[in-house]
Motif scaffolding. Structure first.
Motif, mmCIF file in Angstrom:
data_model
loop_
_atom_site.group_PDB
_atom_site.id
_atom_site.type_symbol
_atom_site.label_atom_id
_atom_site.label_comp_id
_atom_site.label_asym_id
_atom_site.label_seq_id
_atom_site.Cartn_x
_atom_site.Cartn_y
_atom_site.Cartn_z
ATOM 1 N N GLY A 58 0.778 -1.236 0.000
ATOM 2 C CA GLY A 58 0.000 0.000 0.000
ATOM 3 C C GLY A 58 0.804 1.279 0.000
ATOM 4 O O GLY A 58 0.229 2.372 0.028
ATOM 5 N N LYS A 59 2.148 1.174 -0.045
ATOM 6 C CA LYS A 59 2.994 2.369 0.084
ATOM 7 C C LYS A 59 2.730 3.385 -1.028
ATOM 8 O O LYS A 59 2.509 4.566 -0.773
ATOM 9 N N THR A 60 2.790 2.919 -2.268
ATOM 10 C CA THR A 60 2.676 3.844 -3.396
ATOM 11 C C THR A 60 1.303 4.504 -3.420
ATOM 12 O O THR A 60 1.189 5.723 -3.618
ATOM 13 N N THR A 61 0.255 3.719 -3.217
ATOM 14 C CA THR A 61 -1.096 4.284 -3.200
ATOM 15 C C THR A 61 -1.231 5.333 -2.107
ATOM 16 O O THR A 61 -1.774 6.425 -2.336
ATOM 17 N N THR A 62 -0.735 5.025 -0.920
ATOM 18 C CA THR A 62 -0.861 5.965 0.199
ATOM 19 C C THR A 62 -0.087 7.244 -0.064
ATOM 20 O O THR A 62 -0.574 8.353 0.211
ATOM 21 N N VAL A 63 1.127 7.122 -0.592
ATOM 22 C CA VAL A 63 1.928 8.314 -0.878
ATOM 23 C C VAL A 63 1.251 9.175 -1.933
ATOM 24 O O VAL A 63 1.222 10.411 -1.826
ATOM 25 N N ARG A 64 0.695 8.548 -2.949
ATOM 26 C CA ARG A 64 0.024 9.329 -3.989
ATOM 27 C C ARG A 64 -1.273 9.953 -3.466
ATOM 28 O O ARG A 64 -1.624 11.078 -3.849
ATOM 29 N N MET A 65 -1.998 9.250 -2.610
ATOM 30 C CA MET A 65 -3.163 9.856 -1.946
ATOM 31 C C MET A 65 -2.735 11.063 -1.119
ATOM 32 O O MET A 65 -3.377 12.120 -1.143
ATOM 33 N N LEU A 66 -1.664 10.894 -0.372
ATOM 34 C CA LEU A 66 -1.158 11.979 0.474
ATOM 35 C C LEU A 66 -0.779 13.186 -0.368
ATOM 36 O O LEU A 66 -1.134 14.332 -0.034
ATOM 37 N N ALA A 67 -0.066 12.956 -1.461
ATOM 38 C CA ALA A 67 0.311 14.069 -2.330
ATOM 39 C C ALA A 67 -0.918 14.770 -2.891
ATOM 40 O O ALA A 67 -0.959 16.005 -2.995
ATOM 41 N N SER A 68 -1.949 14.002 -3.240
ATOM 42 C CA SER A 68 -3.183 14.588 -3.758
ATOM 43 C C SER A 68 -3.866 15.455 -2.708
ATOM 44 O O SER A 68 -4.380 16.544 -3.007
ATOM 45 N N ILE A 69 -3.856 15.009 -1.464
ATOM 46 C CA ILE A 69 -4.446 15.783 -0.372
ATOM 47 C C ILE A 69 -3.648 17.072 -0.141
ATOM 48 O O ILE A 69 -4.216 18.160 0.025
ATOM 49 N N LEU A 70 -2.329 16.956 -0.125
ATOM 50 C CA LEU A 70 -1.487 18.136 0.090
ATOM 51 C C LEU A 70 -1.677 19.151 -1.032
ATOM 52 O O LEU A 70 -1.725 20.367 -0.796
ATOM 53 N N GLU A 71 -1.789 18.654 -2.268
ATOM 54 C CA GLU A 71 -2.032 19.555 -3.394
ATOM 55 C C GLU A 71 -3.384 20.243 -3.265
ATOM 56 O O GLU A 71 -3.523 21.436 -3.566
ATOM 57 N N ALA A 72 -4.398 19.497 -2.794
ATOM 58 C CA ALA A 72 -5.726 20.083 -2.595
ATOM 59 C C ALA A 72 -5.696 21.180 -1.535
ATOM 60 O O ALA A 72 -6.535 22.086 -1.548
ATOM 61 N N ALA A 73 -4.725 21.095 -0.629
ATOM 62 C CA ALA A 73 -4.561 22.122 0.398
ATOM 63 C C ALA A 73 -3.772 23.317 -0.100
ATOM 64 O O ALA A 73 -3.506 24.256 0.666
ATOM 65 N N GLY A 74 -3.367 23.279 -1.370
ATOM 66 C CA GLY A 74 -2.622 24.391 -1.944
ATOM 67 C C GLY A 74 -1.138 24.365 -1.663
ATOM 68 O O GLY A 74 -0.445 25.369 -1.865
ATOM 69 N N LEU A 75 -0.622 23.229 -1.223
ATOM 70 C CA LEU A 75 0.797 23.106 -0.894
ATOM 71 C C LEU A 75 1.587 22.631 -2.103
ATOM 72 O O LEU A 75 1.100 21.833 -2.914
ATOM 73 N N ARG A 76 2.822 23.106 -2.222
ATOM 74 C CA ARG A 76 3.731 22.625 -3.260
ATOM 75 C C ARG A 76 4.356 21.325 -2.766
ATOM 76 O O ARG A 76 5.071 21.323 -1.766
ATOM 77 N N THR A 77 4.084 20.244 -3.462
ATOM 78 C CA THR A 77 4.511 18.937 -2.980
ATOM 79 C C THR A 77 4.817 18.019 -4.147
ATOM 80 O O THR A 77 4.576 18.342 -5.305
ATOM 81 N N ALA A 78 5.362 16.851 -3.845
ATOM 82 C CA ALA A 78 5.600 15.809 -4.842
ATOM 83 C C ALA A 78 5.641 14.466 -4.132
ATOM 84 O O ALA A 78 6.023 14.379 -2.966
ATOM 85 N N ALA A 79 5.207 13.431 -4.837
ATOM 86 C CA ALA A 79 5.341 12.061 -4.353
ATOM 87 C C ALA A 79 6.693 11.545 -4.825
ATOM 88 O O ALA A 79 6.941 11.459 -6.028
ATOM 89 N N VAL A 80 7.575 11.198 -3.902
ATOM 90 C CA VAL A 80 8.969 10.910 -4.235
ATOM 91 C C VAL A 80 9.452 9.670 -3.487
ATOM 92 O O VAL A 80 8.748 9.101 -2.670
ATOM 93 N N GLY A 81 10.704 9.289 -3.760
ATOM 94 C CA GLY A 81 11.334 8.172 -3.065
ATOM 95 C C GLY A 81 11.252 6.904 -3.868
ATOM 96 O O GLY A 81 11.578 6.874 -5.056
ATOM 97 N N ASN A 82 10.777 5.835 -3.237
ATOM 98 C CA ASN A 82 10.677 4.530 -3.890
ATOM 99 C C ASN A 82 9.597 4.510 -4.968
ATOM 100 O O ASN A 82 9.404 3.526 -5.659
ATOM 101 N N ILE A 83 8.893 5.610 -5.119
ATOM 102 C CA ILE A 83 7.793 5.711 -6.077
ATOM 103 C C ILE A 83 8.293 5.967 -7.489
ATOM 104 O O ILE A 83 7.534 5.930 -8.448
ATOM 105 N N GLY A 84 9.582 6.260 -7.644
ATOM 106 C CA GLY A 84 10.142 6.425 -8.980
ATOM 107 C C GLY A 84 10.711 7.795 -9.254
ATOM 108 O O GLY A 84 11.482 7.975 -10.190
ATOM 109 N N VAL A 85 10.357 8.804 -8.459
ATOM 110 C CA VAL A 85 10.950 10.131 -8.596
ATOM 111 C C VAL A 85 12.145 10.208 -7.660
ATOM 112 O O VAL A 85 12.038 9.929 -6.473
ATOM 113 N N SER A 86 13.301 10.589 -8.186
ATOM 114 C CA SER A 86 14.516 10.615 -7.389
ATOM 115 C C SER A 86 14.417 11.634 -6.259
ATOM 116 O O SER A 86 14.091 12.803 -6.480
ATOM 117 N N LEU A 87 14.708 11.195 -5.058
ATOM 118 C CA LEU A 87 14.737 12.117 -3.918
ATOM 119 C C LEU A 87 15.822 13.168 -4.098
ATOM 120 O O LEU A 87 15.649 14.326 -3.688
#
Length: 476
Positions: A127-156
């Motif tokens: 569930g890691k990737t799904t949760t991280v992408r959900m989290l990024a979607s929530i943060l974006e909805a809050a107007g925050l500059r964010t990205a889903a990164v790490g083991n998800i494929g985007v280099s930290l």
């Protein structure tokens, strides 16, 4: 944490690939003397080596075992096992070993004048990737500059050193990455669940759990755990965190104080509210979660907990969950044919993931099999037997599943396809269609890895979807 002087430092990077190449480039750019060692010596590796050598990096192909003379630090790809001869030699020489996550953590404040973005970190067996992408979607909805990164494929490294300035990062971390990240200190973190996985790498379940638990070390605001998985709460209790950091649970049932949970089809928060003994805050409806399978609702609650720990308002949780779209091959509805739903969960590469997927549907014709990676299937079959209309088995280790079905679900019809070619998927879908009745779900949740038949789980999922599409015209 001591600041490192990179100019002239002799650093060995272990492994080419998605983490090794960016690490070598960054370190060379900081003035380090960089040597890359790599086990492979194929055409692709030679092309990668040529690009790095043009930057002044030394590359040794076909020799990942020998410690280069004068090495002061090793930065390793996360998949390299701790018992590699290179690391044993480093330990004997007193050379520190970092992973790419540790390097990114140490370098995150390097650009002049930049305030490092805090990390909201996620790990777990599934569930890691799904949760991280959900989290990024929530943060974006809050107007925050964010990205889903790490083991998800985007280099930290790209995230912390690039031109984009983030307010906060949603970071997926594997057990491998956490093993090599001793100084990581997240704002808040979650271990979603724990089940046996990668034990050949870690050596034991205890070592695997301990590496997962590293994500809680030094947490500042919240250590989020799964109420239904007591092992995750035990890791919170063992963690050394900053004063004031809270333990926050998530549950599919009604939440107690300091928990998030579900009441009458509503996701509610009793952790980040005033007077949590008496009050609860509505966050979203279960129907806002896509798809609303139990394990995915748990993912949504974990993401919401991390977002709330960061101060996100309830409306952003709802809006972010509504905007989220799951990745392909994660309980993905492919088509309905003759009243039967066909669902692709090729990402269910272990028994824990398959169990969660099977719990979301009833009745099911189950397509399963592949490389078992040392897993056993008795517990999975025993828990899921009542949901099964039938089973179609493919892949190298299908006999293990067939035997578990014979022991715990002898009444379930089983089709054993004695083939491991890629065309077996079309045959499996046709057999599943034959077993299914209107209202059933044909679920491809293999509980096994894919490499006996396919390049990866994505290719396996594509083969399933293609086979369903081939079936559909026949039933029009």
């Amino acid at each position: 944490m001591t600041e490192v002087t990179w100019t002239g430092k002799r650093v060995t990077v272990a492994g080419l690939g998605v983490s090794g190449i960016p690490a070598a480039r960054v370190l060379r750019g900081l003035g380090a003397h960089v040597t890359v060692v790599n086990d492979g010596d194929d055409e692709r590796s030679r092309a990668q080596a040529a690009e790095l050598e043009a930057l002044g990096v030394t590359v040794r192909l076909g020799d990942g075992a020998t410690l280069p003379e004068g090495t002061e630090l090793i930065v390793t790809a996360p998949g390299w096992k701790p018992d590699k001869p290179l690391f044993l030699a480093a330990a004997k020489a007193g050379v520190e070993i970092w992973g790419d996550v540790e390097l990114a953590w140490r370098l995150r404040a390097t650009p002049s004048g930049r305030t490092p973005a805090p990390w909201l970190a996620v790990t777990g067996t599934n569930g890691k990737t799904t949760t991280v992408r959900m989290l990024a979607s929530i943060l974006e909805a809050a107007g925050l500059r964010t990205a889903a990164v790490g083991n998800i494929g985007v280099s930290l490294l790209d995230a912390v050193l690039g031109d984009e300035k983030y307010d906060v990062l949603a970071v997926e971390l594997s057990s491998y990455q956490l093993h090599w990240a001793p100084s990581l200190r997240a704002h808040s973190a979650v271990v979603l669940n724990l089940a046996p996985d990668h034990l050949d790498w870690h050596g034991s379940m205890e070592a695997y759990a301990a590496d997962k638990g590293r994500i809680y070390e030094g947490n500042q605001v919240a250590c989020v755990y799964n109420v239904q998985d007591p092992a995750t709460e035990a890791l919170v209790r063992e963690a050394d965190v900053e004063e004031g950091c809270r333990a926050i649970g998530f549950t599919l049932g009604p939440p107690a104080p300091s928990q998030l949970g579900v009441v009458d089809g509503i996701l509610v928060d009793r952790a980040f509210v005033e007077n949590r003994q008496k009050n609860a805050q509505e966050l979203a409806n279960v129907s806002d979660v896509n798809p609303p399978a139990p394990h995915n609702i748990a993912n949504a609650l974990a993401a919401a907990a991390l977002a709330r720990a960061y101060g996100v308002e309830p409306a952003a949780v709802r809006d972010g969950l509504r905007a989220f779209r799951p990745d392909a091959h994660r309980i993905e509805h492919v088509a309905d044919v003759d009243g039967v739903a066909y669902v692709d969960d090729s990402k269910a590469t272990n028994t824990h993931a398959a169990e969660a997927s099977l719990a979301a549907y009833d009745p099911i014709v189950w397509i399963a099999g592949g490389l078992a990676k040392g897993a056993t299937f008795d517990e999975l079959v025993e828990k899921s037997a009542k949901r099964l209309r039938g089973a179609v088995l493919i892949g190298a280790d299908r006999a293990l599943i067939r035997e578990a079905l014979a022991r715990h679900a002898p009444e379930v019809p089983v089709v054993d396809l004695d083939r491991t070619d890629t065309g077996a998927m079309s045959a499996a879908v046709r057999e599943a269609a034959r077993l299914a009745r209107p209202g059933d779900t044909v679920l491809m949740a293999p509980a096994c890895a894919s490499m006996d038949m396919f390049t990866n789980y994505n290719k396996r999922g594509e083969a399933f979807a293609d086979a369903v599409r081939e079936l559909a015209p026949e039933r029009d």
